[in-house]
Design a protein around this motif. Sequence first.
Motif, PDB file in Angstrom:
ATOM      1  N   SER A   4       0.834  -1.212   0.000  1.00 15.16           N
ATOM      2  CA  SER A   4       0.000   0.000   0.000  1.00 15.16           C
ATOM      3  C   SER A   4       0.867   1.260   0.000  1.00 15.16           C
ATOM      4  N   ASP A   5       2.010   1.248   0.715  1.00 15.38           N
ATOM      5  CA  ASP A   5       2.940   2.384   0.688  1.00 15.38           C
ATOM      6  C   ASP A   5       3.479   2.593  -0.728  1.00 15.38           C
ATOM      7  N   LYS A   7       2.089   1.693  -3.613  1.00 18.95           N
ATOM      8  CA  LYS A   7       1.030   2.217  -4.487  1.00 18.95           C
ATOM      9  C   LYS A   7       0.835   3.714  -4.271  1.00 18.95           C
ATOM     10  N   GLN A   8       0.834   4.126  -3.038  1.00 21.20           N
ATOM     11  CA  GLN A   8       0.665   5.543  -2.723  1.00 21.20           C
ATOM     12  C   GLN A   8       1.820   6.366  -3.294  1.00 21.20           C
ATOM     13  N   ALA A   9       3.038   5.881  -3.152  1.00 20.93           N
ATOM     14  CA  ALA A   9       4.206   6.599  -3.671  1.00 20.93           C
ATOM     15  C   ALA A   9       4.161   6.695  -5.194  1.00 20.93           C
ATOM     16  N   THR A  11       1.609   6.889  -7.168  1.00 19.91           N
ATOM     17  CA  THR A  11       0.565   7.769  -7.706  1.00 19.91           C
ATOM     18  C   THR A  11       1.053   9.204  -7.903  1.00 19.91           C
ATOM     19  N   GLY A  12       2.072   9.627  -7.191  1.00 18.02           N
ATOM     20  CA  GLY A  12       2.542  10.999  -7.327  1.00 18.02           C
ATOM     21  C   GLY A  12       3.809  11.164  -8.143  1.00 18.02           C
ATOM     22  N   LEU A  75       1.860   0.386 -11.432  1.00 19.82           N
ATOM     23  CA  LEU A  75       0.592   0.223 -10.693  1.00 19.82           C
ATOM     24  C   LEU A  75      -0.276  -0.849 -11.334  1.00 19.82           C
ATOM     25  N   ASP A  88      -2.341  -5.928   0.763  1.00 15.55           N
ATOM     26  CA  ASP A  88      -1.500  -4.752   0.543  1.00 15.55           C
ATOM     27  C   ASP A  88      -0.621  -4.457   1.753  1.00 15.55           C
TER      28      ASP A  88
END
Length: 152
Positions: A4-5, A7-9, A11-12, A75, A88
């Motif tokens: 999950s970390d 995926k978050q990273a 996205t930006g 992703l 995740d």
Amino acid sequence: MNISDLKQALTGLAAVNFRLPDGTYLPAHFHVTEVGLVRRHFVDCGGVERREAVANFQLWEAGDYDHRLAPQKFLRILQLAGPILESDDLEIEVEYQQATIGKFGLAFDGTDFRLTPKQTACLAQDACGIPSAAFALPQLQVAGCAPGGGCC
């Protein structure tokens, strides 16, 4: 770092960059050749049965120098691997070919993904007779400075 970390990273980001522990970057044409679930079921040297699971990524490079892995493509690979990974929350372990296959942890510094060193350890130090002091860091001695003296 867990899935999950990651995926978050992703996205930006505009680009996906990986750095080795010595600070050098993987070539920009690297591939993510595998994303999978690795389970270990083992007995430590003290006789304790253990289980662990990690998400495993394999990074590889070939002679296709124009290849670039976009964050959105990474992703998508993670989305396809979702049913296999099951969660995740899994920690990530990265394999990368060097003199032999190296295993690394993964961290993110806000711009780049860093492959972090992994270490072996005895999981049953008491059973092996290893004193805990064997793993303690030595005290630094500074002239005129003592623990609790307020100089540090």
